[in-house]
Design a protein around this motif. Structure first.
Motif, PDB file in Angstrom:
ATOM      1  N   GLU A 556      -0.332  14.994 -13.094  1.00 43.72           N
ATOM      2  CA  GLU A 556       0.083  15.789 -11.934  1.00 43.72           C
ATOM      3  C   GLU A 556       1.602  15.857 -11.825  1.00 43.72           C
ATOM      4  N   ARG A 557       2.280  14.779 -12.175  1.00 48.74           N
ATOM      5  CA  ARG A 557       3.747  14.842 -12.174  1.00 48.74           C
ATOM      6  C   ARG A 557       4.232  15.844 -13.217  1.00 48.74           C
ATOM      7  N   ASP A 558       3.567  15.847 -14.372  1.00 47.64           N
ATOM      8  CA  ASP A 558       3.928  16.821 -15.400  1.00 47.64           C
ATOM      9  C   ASP A 558       3.596  18.241 -14.952  1.00 47.64           C
ATOM     10  N   LEU A 559       2.527  18.396 -14.186  1.00 47.49           N
ATOM     11  CA  LEU A 559       2.172  19.716 -13.657  1.00 47.49           C
ATOM     12  C   LEU A 559       3.285  20.255 -12.769  1.00 47.49           C
ATOM     13  N   VAL A 560       3.815  19.411 -11.875  1.00 49.93           N
ATOM     14  CA  VAL A 560       4.895  19.835 -10.986  1.00 49.93           C
ATOM     15  C   VAL A 560       6.156  20.121 -11.802  1.00 49.93           C
ATOM     16  N   ARG A 561       6.430  19.291 -12.793  1.00 49.93           N
ATOM     17  CA  ARG A 561       7.593  19.535 -13.657  1.00 49.93           C
ATOM     18  C   ARG A 561       7.499  20.932 -14.291  1.00 49.93           C
ATOM     19  N   GLY A 562       6.289  21.291 -14.696  1.00 48.32           N
ATOM     20  CA  GLY A 562       6.091  22.593 -15.321  1.00 48.32           C
ATOM     21  C   GLY A 562       6.289  23.767 -14.376  1.00 48.32           C
ATOM     22  N   MET A 563       6.204  23.520 -13.064  1.00 50.09           N
ATOM     23  CA  MET A 563       6.430  24.595 -12.088  1.00 50.09           C
ATOM     24  C   MET A 563       7.907  24.945 -11.940  1.00 50.09           C
ATOM     25  N   MET A 564       8.769  23.989 -12.270  1.00 52.02           N
ATOM     26  CA  MET A 564      10.191  24.141 -11.983  1.00 52.02           C
ATOM     27  C   MET A 564      10.949  24.751 -13.166  1.00 52.02           C
ATOM     28  N   GLU A 565      12.153  25.227 -12.870  1.00 52.69           N
ATOM     29  CA  GLU A 565      13.035  25.698 -13.924  1.00 52.69           C
ATOM     30  C   GLU A 565      13.483  24.504 -14.782  1.00 52.69           C
ATOM     31  N   GLU A 566      13.926  24.790 -15.985  1.00 50.88           N
ATOM     32  CA  GLU A 566      14.339  23.724 -16.890  1.00 50.88           C
ATOM     33  C   GLU A 566      15.453  22.868 -16.284  1.00 50.88           C
ATOM     34  N   CYS A 567      15.312  21.570 -16.381  1.00 52.52           N
ATOM     35  CA  CYS A 567      16.281  20.568 -15.901  1.00 52.52           C
ATOM     36  C   CYS A 567      16.335  20.457 -14.372  1.00 52.52           C
ATOM     37  N   GLU A 568      15.476  21.137 -13.641  1.00 52.34           N
ATOM     38  CA  GLU A 568      15.499  21.031 -12.178  1.00 52.34           C
ATOM     39  C   GLU A 568      14.660  19.860 -11.663  1.00 52.34           C
ATOM     40  N   PHE A 569      13.703  19.392 -12.458  1.00 50.53           N
ATOM     41  CA  PHE A 569      12.820  18.309 -12.027  1.00 50.53           C
ATOM     42  C   PHE A 569      13.366  16.984 -12.552  1.00 50.53           C
ATOM     43  N   ILE A 570      13.702  16.088 -11.638  1.00 47.74           N
ATOM     44  CA  ILE A 570      14.254  14.779 -12.006  1.00 47.74           C
ATOM     45  C   ILE A 570      13.290  13.701 -11.498  1.00 47.74           C
ATOM     46  N   GLU A 571      12.631  13.039 -12.437  1.00 50.48           N
ATOM     47  CA  GLU A 571      11.666  11.999 -12.087  1.00 50.48           C
ATOM     48  C   GLU A 571      12.401  10.676 -11.897  1.00 50.48           C
ATOM     49  N   ILE A 572      12.236  10.096 -10.711  1.00 48.07           N
ATOM     50  CA  ILE A 572      12.901   8.830 -10.384  1.00 48.07           C
ATOM     51  C   ILE A 572      11.824   7.766 -10.188  1.00 48.07           C
ATOM     52  N   PHE A 573      11.763   6.825 -11.094  1.00 52.28           N
ATOM     53  CA  PHE A 573      10.756   5.775 -11.038  1.00 52.28           C
ATOM     54  C   PHE A 573      11.314   4.584 -10.267  1.00 52.28           C
ATOM     55  N   VAL A 574      10.770   4.339  -9.095  1.00 53.21           N
ATOM     56  CA  VAL A 574      11.138   3.171  -8.309  1.00 53.21           C
ATOM     57  C   VAL A 574      10.275   2.020  -8.830  1.00 53.21           C
ATOM     58  N   ASP A 575      10.834   1.290  -9.773  1.00 52.20           N
ATOM     59  CA  ASP A 575      10.093   0.316 -10.572  1.00 52.20           C
ATOM     60  C   ASP A 575      10.050  -1.029  -9.855  1.00 52.20           C
ATOM     61  N   THR A 576       8.955  -1.246  -9.153  1.00 51.28           N
ATOM     62  CA  THR A 576       8.762  -2.498  -8.420  1.00 51.28           C
ATOM     63  C   THR A 576       7.444  -3.124  -8.859  1.00 51.28           C
ATOM     64  N   PRO A 577       7.438  -4.357  -9.349  1.00 43.74           N
ATOM     65  CA  PRO A 577       6.188  -4.995  -9.780  1.00 43.74           C
ATOM     66  C   PRO A 577       5.168  -5.050  -8.646  1.00 43.74           C
ATOM     67  N   LEU A 578       3.881  -5.021  -9.005  1.00 42.41           N
ATOM     68  CA  LEU A 578       2.815  -5.020  -8.013  1.00 42.41           C
ATOM     69  C   LEU A 578       2.890  -6.234  -7.098  1.00 42.41           C
ATOM     70  N   ASP A 579       3.176  -7.429  -7.646  1.00 43.27           N
ATOM     71  CA  ASP A 579       3.188  -8.622  -6.808  1.00 43.27           C
ATOM     72  C   ASP A 579       4.316  -8.573  -5.777  1.00 43.27           C
ATOM     73  N   VAL A 580       5.452  -7.951  -6.159  1.00 46.69           N
ATOM     74  CA  VAL A 580       6.565  -7.820  -5.214  1.00 46.69           C
ATOM     75  C   VAL A 580       6.210  -6.820  -4.118  1.00 46.69           C
ATOM     76  N   ALA A 581       5.651  -5.672  -4.518  1.00 40.17           N
ATOM     77  CA  ALA A 581       5.255  -4.663  -3.534  1.00 40.17           C
ATOM     78  C   ALA A 581       4.212  -5.229  -2.577  1.00 40.17           C
ATOM     79  N   GLU A 582       3.305  -6.054  -3.114  1.00 41.05           N
ATOM     80  CA  GLU A 582       2.250  -6.627  -2.283  1.00 41.05           C
ATOM     81  C   GLU A 582       2.813  -7.676  -1.326  1.00 41.05           C
ATOM     82  N   GLN A 583       3.846  -8.412  -1.745  1.00 40.93           N
ATOM     83  CA  GLN A 583       4.475  -9.394  -0.853  1.00 40.93           C
ATOM     84  C   GLN A 583       5.141  -8.708   0.334  1.00 40.93           C
ATOM     85  N   ARG A 584       5.727  -7.539   0.079  1.00 34.46           N
ATOM     86  CA  ARG A 584       6.381  -6.816   1.174  1.00 34.46           C
ATOM     87  C   ARG A 584       5.330  -6.308   2.155  1.00 34.46           C
ATOM     88  N   ASP A 585       4.371  -5.539   1.676  1.00 33.12           N
ATOM     89  CA  ASP A 585       3.210  -5.062   2.455  1.00 33.12           C
ATOM     90  C   ASP A 585       3.581  -4.726   3.896  1.00 33.12           C
TER      91      ASP A 585
END
Length: 640
Positions: A556-585
């Motif tokens: 689905e992320r690739d689907l949205v990328r395909g809707m946009m003009e070239e270089c307009e879609f910038i994917e930003i991965f907020v890389d947080t491990p599952l155990d850290v995200a779960e601790q915050r909750d």
């Protein structure tokens, strides 16, 4: 010394040439054998190979040896072993894969596909049937019609096979009883009428004994006065012959440009015939021209017909490329981007309505989305006509009817009229696995009367007015990773820089635009599709759009990328491990998911597919919110 050539040598050479020419010019029939498990499909094909002398001596010796190992009830040869090549098949005595075999008679060449009888291998049967002109449906005379008899007959009819043979096998085990044969034919006739099969040919046979297989009629069935199986197959009309009577169609597979003086369009003629001087139309563009020449490896032709691969040159310089169709100018095929179709699902993972799949039809390749099925067809019901069942998806081997939407118009014809332009496959964009096969029925009416309205103020005007280049900053990550917080901090920095922005947040859009969606995989896919469409509209307005969504699936992320003009879609991965995200909750969602109160929660009982190569990656364990926001701003500069 010159070796003398005698008249007998010349005659022999002439005979050999005549023989080779005769066999080279024979017509080719493709057919399948199908039916329930242990109806004798592999044995029948083995018998055909044996009787047509298509077995080498070493193969025959190995076959006799293998037959003794497996035991054949006193029979010297187990013909099924000629076809069942997989070890698992030989051990179980069943067919799993589709086995293709070639044999020939004096009149015709044949390619036969032995398809599996088990229900779980229905997709294999569809593969074998997709190119067949005839289906030989076997029925065990002792058992009569079974579920798979109905299922395979329905599929053969659905896939457009016009010639059906009801081969009532193992007649030797019922004493060649005519009443048994007549009852099975009567039962099948009633069923065939229900599902729309107009005609079929019934033949009593014994693959084990060879009755009514070859040209000679069997003395054991003196009450039967019809053709033998091979005699009937020799006289079936081949699809290419019938296709020659239809309008000309040739999907372009390759633009042949060996030098500046030659430009031709290569492909396999799907239907009709063509001559130099004929007027043709390129679809979907609609451009017309005339045929200048028809080129093959062996030279130019005065005429080409369905089934031939040729290169066509045109009198005019026209815009035509791979995926286009060259057709008769006075009767071109349609082009559309929305259809109703029958789907046969072939993947272990169920259909995901709204997900983008590759759709391949002839030489055309486009992104397509499948809507929630209108219904599933239960071809196993007693009535046989295909009961319609409500469903939200299609599982492995399921058959259903659904709407298909493509990213751009494609050239097509209804499958019933043209299998080449009406049949398609679906391919998963991530795994490249073929997940489904389909038959187009018709284009949806709205597809031909909904057009883009031209506007004077373009997206470039909007962007220039705001003195910025539109972008989509797509934040993705687990719940609790900090997507919304970081996206908000980035927007604040852009606001200070006098940039025109809008933040689409996952929770916020579910209060309005997507309030009708839940959290199943299908709903998550539709959620992202809608957000992608909104983001595209906002980039058309010249905005920098920030989105904060879990968006767990790469497709689905690739689907949205395909809707946009070239270089307009910038994917930003907020890389947080599952155990850290779960601790915050922060919202207490992980706790509810762990206790079972919250179903389909990403990271717990629903998958998250991390980006493979995001444009920007931020790790909230190593970075503060401010550091992450500053890092993102530095990566997207300059903004004009």
């Amino acid at each position: 010394m010159t070796t003398p050539v005698y008249e007998t040598d010349a005659l022999i050479a002439d005979d050999i040439d005549a023989y080779l020419d005769q066999h080279q010019n024979k017509s080719l029939l493709r057919f399948i054998t199908c039916g329930s498990v242990d109806d004798g499909k592999s044995t029948l094909i083995g018998r055909l190979l044996y009787d047509s002398k298509m077995i080498f001596e070493d193969q025959l010796a190995a076959l006799e040896s293998d037959s003794k190992k497996v035991g054949t009830q006193g029979q010297e040869i187990d013909f099924a072993l000629l076809v069942d090549g997989l070890a698992a098949e030989r051990e179980q005595g069943i067919t799993i894969d589709v086995a293709y075999r070639f044999f020939a008679t004096e009149k015709r060449k044949f390619i036969v596909a032995d398809t599996p009888g088990h229900e779980q291998y229905t997709r294999n049967m569809v593969t074998g049937a997709s190119t067949a002109d005839c289906a030989v449906i076997l029925v065990d005379a002792r058992k009569g019609m079974l579920v798979q008899t109905r299922r395979h007959s329905y599929l053969a009819h659905l896939l457009g096979i016009k010639h059906l043979v009801l081969a009532v096998n193992k007649m030797d085990l019922v004493g060649y009883d005519q009443a048994t044969f007549d009852q099975i034919v009567a039962d099948y006739s009633a069923f065939a009428k229900e599902i729309g099969i107009e005609s079929f040919t019934a033949i009593p046979i014994s693959g084990f004994k060879g009755d009514n297989i070859t040209a000679a009629p069997s003395d054991n069935t003196s009450w039967y006065d019809g053709p033998s199986l091979i005699s009937h197959l020799e006289n079936i009309e081949i699809a290419n012959v019938a296709a020659q009577e239809k309008s000309f169609r040739m999907p372009v597979q390759w633009v042949n440009r060996p030098n500046l003086d030659f430009r031709g369009f290569s492909g396999l003629i799907g239907s009709g015939s063509i001559k130099p001087g004929d007027t043709v139309r390129v679809v979907p563009s609609g451009t017309t021209s005339t045929v200048k020449s028809i080129v093959t490896f062996d030279g130019e032709l005065d005429e080409a017909v369905a089934g031939q691969s040729v290169t066509i040159t045109l009198a005019d310089e026209v815009d035509c490329s791979r995926g286009d169709v060259i057709a008769a100018a006075d009767n071109p095929p349609e082009a559309s981007d929305q259809f109703e179709a029958t789907l046969v699902w072939m993947d272990e993972e169920a259909l995901k309505p709204g997900r983008g799949y590759w759709l391949k039809l002839a030489s055309q390749l486009v992104t397509a989305t499948i809507q929630e099925p209108k219904y599933e067809i239960n071809v196993n019901n007693v009535g046989g006509s295909g009961e319609k069942l409500a469903t939200k998806t299609l599982e492995l081997n399921s058959i259903g009817v659904a709407e298909v939407h493509t990213e751009r118009p494609i050239t097509f014809e209804p499958y019933d009229n043209n299998r080449a332009l009406g049949g398609f496959i679906l391919v998963d964009k991530i795994t490249n696995a073929t997940v489904g096969a389909g038959m187009l029925h018709f284009s949806l009416r709205r597809a031909s009367n909904v057009h883009w309205q031209a506007t004077t103020i373009t997206r470039d005007h909007h962007a220039d007015l705001k003195n910025q280049k539109p972008r989509v900053l797509w934040f993705t990550g687990l719940s609790g990773s900090g997507k919304s917080t970081i996206a908000n901090a980035v927007e604040q920095r852009l606001n200070v820089m006098n940039r025109h922005t809008f933040l689409l947040d996952g929770d916020n859009v579910r209060h309005g635009l997507n309030k009708d969606l839940g959290f199943t995989e299908a709903d998550r896919i539709e959620n992202i599709r809608r957000v992608g469409e909104v983001a595209k509209l906002m980039t058309d307005a010249g905005l920098i759009v920030l989105t904060a969504f879990i968006s767990p699936f790469r497709a689905e992320r690739d689907l949205v990328r395909g809707m946009m003009e070239e270089c307009e879609f910038i994917e930003i991965f907020v890389d947080t491990p599952l155990d850290v995200a779960e601790q915050r909750d922060v919202k207490g969602l992980y706790k509810k998911a762990r206790s079972g109160e919250l179903k389909n929660f990403t990271g717990i009982d629903s998958p998250y597919e991390a980006p493979d190569e995001p444009e920007i990656r931020v790790n909230t364990v190593e970075m503060t919110v401010e550091e992450a926001a500053d890092h993102i701003i530095s990566q997207i500069m300059p903004l004009k």
